[in-house]
Design a protein around this motif. Structure first.
Motif, PDB file in Angstrom:
ATOM      1  N   GLY A 193      64.758 -26.396  13.747  1.00 22.40           N
ATOM      2  CA  GLY A 193      65.895 -25.665  13.201  1.00 22.40           C
ATOM      3  C   GLY A 193      65.638 -24.170  13.129  1.00 22.40           C
ATOM      4  N   ILE A 194      64.418 -23.786  12.726  1.00 18.02           N
ATOM      5  CA  ILE A 194      64.069 -22.363  12.660  1.00 18.02           C
ATOM      6  C   ILE A 194      64.083 -21.751  14.060  1.00 18.02           C
ATOM      7  CG2 ILE A 194      62.317 -20.687  11.967  1.00 18.02           C
ATOM      8  CD1 ILE A 194      61.304 -22.785   9.944  1.00 18.02           C
ATOM      9  N   ILE A 195      63.526 -22.465  15.018  1.00 15.24           N
ATOM     10  CA  ILE A 195      63.517 -21.983  16.405  1.00 15.24           C
ATOM     11  C   ILE A 195      64.944 -21.850  16.926  1.00 15.24           C
ATOM     12  CG2 ILE A 195      62.895 -22.618  18.775  1.00 15.24           C
ATOM     13  CD1 ILE A 195      60.335 -23.879  17.550  1.00 15.24           C
ATOM     14  N   ALA A 196      65.798 -22.811  16.575  1.00 17.25           N
ATOM     15  CA  ALA A 196      67.199 -22.743  17.012  1.00 17.25           C
ATOM     16  C   ALA A 196      67.866 -21.480  16.497  1.00 17.25           C
ATOM     17  CB  ALA A 196      67.950 -23.985  16.522  1.00 17.25           C
ATOM     18  N   LEU A 197      67.596 -21.124  15.241  1.00 14.72           N
ATOM     19  CA  LEU A 197      68.176 -19.899  14.678  1.00 14.72           C
ATOM     20  C   LEU A 197      67.668 -18.671  15.434  1.00 14.72           C
ATOM     21  CD1 LEU A 197      69.968 -18.617  12.522  1.00 14.72           C
ATOM     22  CD2 LEU A 197      67.997 -18.632  10.972  1.00 14.72           C
ATOM     23  N   GLY A 198      66.388 -18.696  15.810  1.00 19.77           N
ATOM     24  CA  GLY A 198      65.850 -17.592  16.601  1.00 19.77           C
ATOM     25  C   GLY A 198      66.503 -17.498  17.965  1.00 19.77           C
ATOM     26  N   LEU A 199      66.786 -18.638  18.577  1.00 19.50           N
ATOM     27  CA  LEU A 199      67.446 -18.638  19.888  1.00 19.50           C
ATOM     28  C   LEU A 199      68.879 -18.121  19.790  1.00 19.50           C
ATOM     29  CD1 LEU A 199      66.194 -22.055  21.346  1.00 19.50           C
ATOM     30  CD2 LEU A 199      65.348 -19.749  21.840  1.00 19.50           C
ATOM     31  N   VAL A 200      69.517 -18.368  18.643  1.00 21.29           N
ATOM     32  CA  VAL A 200      70.875 -17.844  18.439  1.00 21.29           C
ATOM     33  C   VAL A 200      70.848 -16.316  18.432  1.00 21.29           C
ATOM     34  CG1 VAL A 200      72.807 -17.717  16.800  1.00 21.29           C
ATOM     35  CG2 VAL A 200      71.690 -19.900  17.234  1.00 21.29           C
ATOM     36  N   LEU A 201      69.738 -15.733  17.970  1.00 22.49           N
ATOM     37  CA  LEU A 201      69.581 -14.276  18.030  1.00 22.49           C
ATOM     38  C   LEU A 201      69.413 -13.803  19.471  1.00 22.49           C
ATOM     39  CD1 LEU A 201      69.027 -11.417  16.943  1.00 22.49           C
ATOM     40  CD2 LEU A 201      66.650 -12.121  16.565  1.00 22.49           C
ATOM     41  N   VAL A 202      68.653 -14.526  20.256  1.00 17.88           N
ATOM     42  CA  VAL A 202      68.358 -14.106  21.628  1.00 17.88           C
ATOM     43  C   VAL A 202      69.613 -14.099  22.498  1.00 17.88           C
ATOM     44  CG1 VAL A 202      67.059 -14.683  23.723  1.00 17.88           C
ATOM     45  CG2 VAL A 202      65.984 -14.933  21.473  1.00 17.88           C
ATOM     46  N   GLN A 203      70.520 -15.042  22.270  1.00 18.41           N
ATOM     47  CA  GLN A 203      71.690 -15.203  23.151  1.00 18.41           C
ATOM     48  C   GLN A 203      72.563 -13.951  23.287  1.00 18.41           C
ATOM     49  OE1 GLN A 203      71.025 -17.353  25.211  1.00 18.41           O
ATOM     50  NE2 GLN A 203      72.475 -19.022  24.960  1.00 18.41           N
ATOM     51  N   PRO A 204      73.009 -13.335  22.187  1.00 16.15           N
ATOM     52  CA  PRO A 204      73.834 -12.127  22.361  1.00 16.15           C
ATOM     53  C   PRO A 204      73.045 -10.956  22.936  1.00 16.15           C
ATOM     54  CG  PRO A 204      73.346 -12.499  20.032  1.00 16.15           C
ATOM     55  CD  PRO A 204      72.918 -13.731  20.772  1.00 16.15           C
ATOM     56  N   LEU A 205      71.733 -10.910  22.684  1.00 14.58           N
ATOM     57  CA  LEU A 205      70.916  -9.843  23.260  1.00 14.58           C
ATOM     58  C   LEU A 205      70.861  -9.972  24.778  1.00 14.58           C
ATOM     59  CD1 LEU A 205      67.930  -9.813  20.717  1.00 14.58           C
ATOM     60  CD2 LEU A 205      69.926  -8.290  20.778  1.00 14.58           C
ATOM     61  N   LEU A 206      70.813 -11.215  25.266  1.00 16.62           N
ATOM     62  CA  LEU A 206      70.784 -11.447  26.707  1.00 16.62           C
ATOM     63  C   LEU A 206      72.124 -11.116  27.351  1.00 16.62           C
ATOM     64  CD1 LEU A 206      68.798 -14.803  26.863  1.00 16.62           C
ATOM     65  CD2 LEU A 206      68.062 -12.601  27.807  1.00 16.62           C
ATOM     66  N   ILE A 207      73.194 -11.649  26.790  1.00 16.08           N
ATOM     67  CA  ILE A 207      74.500 -11.475  27.424  1.00 16.08           C
ATOM     68  C   ILE A 207      74.997 -10.041  27.285  1.00 16.08           C
ATOM     69  CG2 ILE A 207      76.119 -11.970  25.525  1.00 16.08           C
ATOM     70  CD1 ILE A 207      76.132 -13.499  29.088  1.00 16.08           C
ATOM     71  N   GLY A 208      74.491  -9.337  26.263  1.00 10.69           N
ATOM     72  CA  GLY A 208      74.874  -7.934  26.090  1.00 10.69           C
ATOM     73  C   GLY A 208      74.040  -6.984  26.925  1.00 10.69           C
ATOM     74  N   GLY A 209      72.968  -7.500  27.541  1.00  8.80           N
ATOM     75  CA  GLY A 209      72.130  -6.653  28.378  1.00  8.80           C
ATOM     76  C   GLY A 209      71.241  -5.717  27.597  1.00  8.80           C
ATOM     77  N   TYR A 210      70.852  -6.108  26.382  1.00 10.69           N
ATOM     78  CA  TYR A 210      70.068  -5.216  25.524  1.00 10.69           C
ATOM     79  C   TYR A 210      68.556  -5.377  25.680  1.00 10.69           C
ATOM     80  CZ  TYR A 210      74.649  -5.260  23.274  1.00 10.69           C
ATOM     81  OH  TYR A 210      75.986  -5.197  23.031  1.00 10.69           O
ATOM     82  N   LEU A 211      68.123  -6.382  26.423  1.00 10.64           N
ATOM     83  CA  LEU A 211      66.696  -6.610  26.586  1.00 10.64           C
ATOM     84  C   LEU A 211      66.224  -5.915  27.861  1.00 10.64           C
ATOM     85  CD1 LEU A 211      66.434 -10.360  25.506  1.00 10.64           C
ATOM     86  CD2 LEU A 211      65.951  -8.302  24.169  1.00 10.64           C
ATOM     87  N   PRO A 212      65.364  -4.938  27.735  1.00 11.17           N
ATOM     88  CA  PRO A 212      64.928  -4.153  28.909  1.00 11.17           C
ATOM     89  C   PRO A 212      64.139  -4.996  29.896  1.00 11.17           C
ATOM     90  CG  PRO A 212      63.593  -3.624  26.964  1.00 11.17           C
ATOM     91  CD  PRO A 212      64.717  -4.486  26.484  1.00 11.17           C
ATOM     92  N   GLY A 213      64.282  -4.627  31.155  1.00 13.56           N
ATOM     93  CA  GLY A 213      63.552  -5.319  32.211  1.00 13.56           C
ATOM     94  C   GLY A 213      64.307  -6.476  32.819  1.00 13.56           C
TER      95      GLY A 213
END
Length: 198
Positions: free
Chosen positions: A39-59
């Motif tokens: 469950g904790i990991i799932a919450l962390g993945l929910v954070l990663v999703q908008p960062l990916l689709i928004g193009g905010y992660l460099p590289g």
């Protein structure tokens, strides 16, 4: 560039590490602990999703970001299945109450709602091409479900008083909300300008 990745790793890793040090784990079985950390990991993945689709992660190019968003979505589904499955094994009556929205715990319905929204997005993504969903139709379906996932997950996490440390959990939840709002606003602006990436 590296600072963003370090910040993301800290945002996800610190709550996991803090939960691993919780004294409450001493009274829990292995399956329950696995379910909790899923469950904790799932919450962390929910954070990663908008960062990916928004193009905010460099590289990451826009294409790679979208592909990673797709695969992280699959990992999120797996984490939720492990979370719910583990809790079902350890306490079936409690899970039945939660799924039927009859649980006395205030956090349960939020988690169940977020779970069904995650499954709905996964189903739409899996059959998007077969069903011939256009990009606009996909966005119309996906965006509201994403909002439900984020809101449900955050409220679910904040209301639970368990192994997660309070401050790191609150920070993670705040970051999930901020990243989601930022991504949705930016995507809306890009579409209006006709400059949507990719």
């Amino acid at each position: 560039m590296a600072l963003i990745w370090v910040a993301l790793a800290a945002a996800v890793g610190v709550p996991i590490a803090a939960a691993a040090l919780s004294p409450l784990l001493e009274w829990r079985g292995a399956v329950y602990i696995l379910a909790g950390f899923a469950g904790i990991i799932a919450l962390g993945l929910v954070l990663v999703q908008p960062l990916l689709i928004g193009g905010y992660l460099p590289g990451l190019s826009a294409y790679r970001g979208r592909r990673a968003h797709h695969w992280i979505g699959g990992a999120l589904v797996a984490a939720v299945v492990i979370h719910v499955g583990g809790l079902w094994i350890t306490s079936p009556p409690d899970m039945v109450d939660a799924l039927l929205f009859s649980s006395p715990t205030p956090f349960s319905p939020w988690g169940v709602i977020a779970m069904w929204a995650i499954f709905a997005v996964a189903l739409l993504a899996a059959f998007r091409r077969r069903w011939g969903l256009r990009a606009q139709t996909w966005r119309i379906a996906h965006m509201p479900l994403a909002i439900v996932i984020v809101a449900g997950s955050v409220v679910h996490g904040l209301l639970i008083e368990g192994t997660m440390e309070t401050v790191s959990k609150a920070v993670l939840c705040a970051l999930v909300l901020a990243a989601t709002v930022k991504a949705m606003v930016d995507l809306r602006v890009w579409r209006k300008r006709g400059t949507l990436r990719g």
